[in-house]
Design an enzyme around this catalytic site. Structure first.
Site, PDB file in Angstrom:
ATOM      1  N   ASP A 125       0.791  -1.236   0.000  1.00  0.00           N
ATOM      2  CA  ASP A 125       0.000   0.000   0.000  1.00  0.00           C
ATOM      3  C   ASP A 125       0.824   1.288   0.000  1.00  0.00           C
ATOM      4  O   ASP A 125       0.264   2.383  -0.017  1.00  0.00           O
ATOM      5  CB  ASP A 125      -0.957   0.013   1.200  1.00  0.00           C
ATOM      6  CG  ASP A 125      -0.246  -0.264   2.527  1.00  0.00           C
ATOM      7  OD1 ASP A 125       0.926   0.136   2.689  1.00  0.00           O
ATOM      8  OD2 ASP A 125      -0.883  -0.883   3.419  1.00  0.00           O
ATOM      9  N   HIS A 140       6.545  -7.814  -1.010  1.00  0.00           N
ATOM     10  CA  HIS A 140       5.591  -8.236  -2.035  1.00  0.00           C
ATOM     11  C   HIS A 140       5.338  -7.156  -3.083  1.00  0.00           C
ATOM     12  O   HIS A 140       4.350  -7.211  -3.807  1.00  0.00           O
ATOM     13  CB  HIS A 140       4.277  -8.666  -1.384  1.00  0.00           C
ATOM     14  CG  HIS A 140       4.427  -9.823  -0.458  1.00  0.00           C
ATOM     15  ND1 HIS A 140       3.738  -9.946   0.735  1.00  0.00           N
ATOM     16  CD2 HIS A 140       5.226 -10.920  -0.531  1.00  0.00           C
ATOM     17  CE1 HIS A 140       4.103 -11.067   1.349  1.00  0.00           C
ATOM     18  NE2 HIS A 140       5.003 -11.671   0.594  1.00  0.00           N
ATOM     19  N   GLY A 267      -4.807 -11.127  17.770  1.00  0.00           N
ATOM     20  CA  GLY A 267      -5.120 -12.494  17.376  1.00  0.00           C
ATOM     21  C   GLY A 267      -3.869 -13.341  17.272  1.00  0.00           C
ATOM     22  O   GLY A 267      -2.737 -12.844  17.317  1.00  0.00           O
TER      23      GLY A 267
END
Length: 291
Positions: A125, A140, A267
């Protein structure tokens, strides 16, 4: 610039505020690091309003049955490319306007102070670049660049947007929800008449300079990142579950070198069983508390 408003938490999983003990533990970890290797993932950009794939309840996989484009399909199928670029064309104006949040700016500041040795982001981004980070590898790639698969010619994604507009002067489509990598959801009917330009130099296939699912990161880039890791004395993972092997391999290498590893992610992650420290907080809330 950075967003002046409060963070957009639409795509951030619910979590408790940072625990003072956790703040102290991360402070101790960072203070003891002289050459910190940082790897970031989608969870650092969700507070800038960019959705991720895997976050519980709010990630793309939880909200829809949509899946990201596969590399082989993009290369093989003209209709897959048409669908990808039509969606990307509609989503680009909003996606390209996202701004760094506090977490991006903190990491930029750590670099300026000489604390951060190297930053590797799995995100495409450009928010770390917008924040001013320089000692950085985009593992990436980045959606803000486009290249030709045949001749390698490169252009800015913003420049390609102008080509799309010129080729599709009357084409309009209303989006149905935003996806993580800058595209939106469109129906097959909407996509059908969208025109995709070829490479201006050789007529080849244009592709965003990103590693699609099913593709691999170049060995040259992997070697380079391993070299930066070898020069480091600790590793911080921020906003990533590390489910993708292209990033996870560097955590395995850090473990092999017996480097202390801290993980900041809402998480569970693949590193939880061997990390020195696991923190379950928002990156933009906890990182600014570290001096």
């Amino acid at each position: 610039s950075v967003s002046r408003t409060s963070p957009d938490l639409t795509f951030v999983p619910a979590c408790l505020p940072p625990d003072p003990v956790e703040v102290e533990e991360l402070q101790h970890f960072v203070s003891n690091s002289k050459r910190l290797f940082v790897m970031t993932g989608a969870g650092i950009s969700t507070e800038s309003g960019i959705p991720d794939y895997r976050s519980e309840g709010v990630g793309l996989y939880a909200r829809t049955d949509r899946r990201p484009v596969q590399h082989a399909e993009f290369v093989r199928s003209a209709s897959a490319r048409q669908r990808y670029w039509a969606r990307n064309f509609v989503g680009w104006p909003q996606f390209s306007c996202h701004q760094p949040n506090k977490a991006h700016l903190v990491l930029r500041d750590w670099e300026k102070l000489g604390k951060l040795h190297w930053l590797v982001t799995q995100n495409v981004d450009a928010l770390h670049t917008k924040a001013g980070s320089q000692r950085m590898t985009e593992l990436h790639g980045c959606t803000h660049r486009v290249f030709c698969l045949a001749c390698g010619d490169q252009m800015l994604r913003s420049e390609l947007q102008e080509h799309f507009e010129a080729l599709n002067p009357t084409w309009k489509a209303e989006a149905f929800g935003v996806a993580p990598d800058g595209d939106v959801f469109l129906t097959d009917e909407q996509v059908r008449n969208f025109q995709v330009p070829a490479c201006r130099k050789c007529g080849g296939i244009l592709k965003p300079d990103v590693t699609f699912f099913g593709d691999t990161v170049s060995q040259e880039k992997v070697r380079f990142v391993h070299q930066r890791l070898a020069e480091s004395d600790s590793m911080l993972v921020a906003g990533s579950s590390m489910q993708v092997y292209s990033g996870y391999r560097f955590a395995l290498a850090a473990r092999e070198k017996k480097l202390p590893i801290a993980v900041l992610n809402i998480g569970p992650t693949r590193l939880d069983h061997f990390a020195s420290l696991k923190l379950n907080s928002r990156c933009g809330e906890l990182l600014p508390l570290i001096v």
